[in-house]
Design an enzyme around this catalytic site. Structure first.
Site, PDB file in Angstrom:
ATOM      1  N   CYS A 170      83.051 -15.374  -0.638  1.00 38.30           N
ATOM      2  CA  CYS A 170      84.206 -15.225  -1.539  1.00 38.30           C
ATOM      3  C   CYS A 170      83.739 -14.937  -2.966  1.00 38.30           C
ATOM      4  O   CYS A 170      84.307 -14.098  -3.649  1.00 38.30           O
ATOM      5  CB  CYS A 170      85.045 -16.499  -1.600  1.00 38.30           C
ATOM      6  N   ASP A 171      82.735 -15.667  -3.421  1.00 38.60           N
ATOM      7  CA  ASP A 171      82.398 -15.651  -4.854  1.00 38.60           C
ATOM      8  C   ASP A 171      81.073 -14.979  -5.187  1.00 38.60           C
ATOM      9  O   ASP A 171      80.762 -14.790  -6.376  1.00 38.60           O
ATOM     10  CB  ASP A 171      82.352 -17.103  -5.380  1.00 38.60           C
ATOM     11  N   CYS A 230      81.705 -21.124  -1.235  1.00 39.35           N
ATOM     12  CA  CYS A 230      81.900 -19.946  -0.392  1.00 39.35           C
ATOM     13  C   CYS A 230      81.177 -18.733  -0.970  1.00 39.35           C
ATOM     14  O   CYS A 230      81.668 -18.097  -1.918  1.00 39.35           O
ATOM     15  CB  CYS A 230      83.394 -19.679  -0.261  1.00 39.35           C
TER      16      CYS A 230
END
Ligand code: NAP
Length: 303
Positions: A133-134, A130
């Site tokens: 997200c990261d 992701c």
């Protein structure tokens, strides 16, 4: 007893819930992890009719709130099995059993892993599925993205604005992604394409990713790319085994259902990416939500 139980709070499931409650039915949405499904991790959406540009997070959150505000109930429980008692569907979760007149399976799909030996253990230490997200953890660092679909290309574009260098590793020299997103990525000067190549090893140092070894499919030449992060975006696999008793699954594990979202069991519908279908897009997932939601409501009325 609920009229309709929807399994999965992604685009298809939440759209189905909207149509179910607007048809006057009681609707329970069961979700094993968090709402939003795959789209919540998409940095930018530009192909949903009438929405010029939005983020996956904003889209999913709006959809979730819309379904809840209209009256759908949402519970975070994982469905482990479904059985039949006459016309009643018994939906067993990890916590409780719910009775429903109709069930809509909108289970989508989960990220496909590369299957390399240390991949699982390095999740959170350099391996990610992701980018939104990261991605921020890789500011000023070098990263690799694996895949040639919309997700990989959009993730790489997002990461190119954060990381110092982005390698896009793809097993072919043509992309499955839409032309427009590939053209946008090619304009970034810190992106290097590594085509016709597979990742054969993830290198690690001090329990974190330190590089990837790629092998050219034609020459069989191997080379190591020094990266701190590997974003795996090689598609999804369905997760429908829990429903194998009540629906038919194809060889790849997708629920066999046509455009009417009907499965082999009356009153059980399949919507979105988890069913057999040609086009898996946000707009087709929402379309399946409408079709299955209306069909489930009609089924309840006919009981
Ligand atoms: P995808 O379209 O299925 O693409 C998967 C990519 O990974 C392909 O390029 C495939 O290569 C490659 N691949 C598959 N297995 C592999 C393996 N074992 N090793 C190496 N490479 C492998 O998946 P996706 O990009 O996640 O997209 C899923 C669906 O969501 C698609 O329909 C996509 O259009 C849609 N989507 C839409 C949006 C949007 O509308 N904004 C955003 C994201 C995704 P090959 O090409 O060689 O098969």
């Amino acid at each position: 007893m609920y009229d309709i139980v929807v399994v999965g709070a992604g685009t298809a499931g939440l759209s189905a819930a909207i149509y179910g409650v607007r048809a006057g039915k009681s609707v329970l949405v069961l979700e094993g992890t968090s709402y939003g499904g795959q789209i919540i991790n998409t940095p930018e959406i530009e192909n949903y009719p009438a929405i010029k540009k939005t983020s996956g997070f904003e889209f999913a959150t709006d959809l979730f709130n819309q379904a809840k505000d209209l009256g759908a109930k949402v519970k975070y429980e994982k469905v482990v099995s479904i059985s039949l008692k006459g016309n009643i569907k018994k939906v067993q979760t990890d916590k409780e059993t719910y009775d429903a007149k109709a069930v809509i399976l909108a289970t989508g799909a989960k990220n496909r892993p590369l299957g390399l030996p240390n991949e699982k253990k390095l999740v959170g230490s350099g391996v990610s599925y992701c980018a939104t997200c990261d991605g921020m953890f890789y500011r000023g660092k070098a990263v690799a993205v694996n895949g040639g679909g919309n997700t990989a290309i959009e993730d790489a574009t997002f990461l190119a604005n954060v990381a110092s260098k982005v390698y896009v590793i793809h097993r072919r020299d043509e992309f499955r992604a839409e032309e427009a997103v590939v053209v946008a990525l090619k304009k970034k000067d810190n992106v290097e394409f590594v085509l016709n190549s597979n990742i054969v090893e993830i290198k690690e140092e001090s329990f974190a990713v330190s590089g990837v070894v790629v092998e050219d499919k034609n020459t069989h030449e191997k080379r190591e790319l020094a990266v701190d992060g590997l974003f795996v975006a090689i598609g999804q696999v369905p997760d429908n085994n829990a429903f194998a008793d009540v629906v038919e699954l194809d060889k790849a594990g997708y629920i066999v259902a046509g455009e009417d979202c009907k499965t082999k069991t009356e009153g059980i519908f399949a919507a979105g990416d988890g069913r057999t279908k040609e086009v898996r897009q946000l707009v087709t997932a929402a379309g399946d939500g409408a079709v299955s939601g209306i069909a489930a409501a009609k089924y309840c009325e006919a009981l």
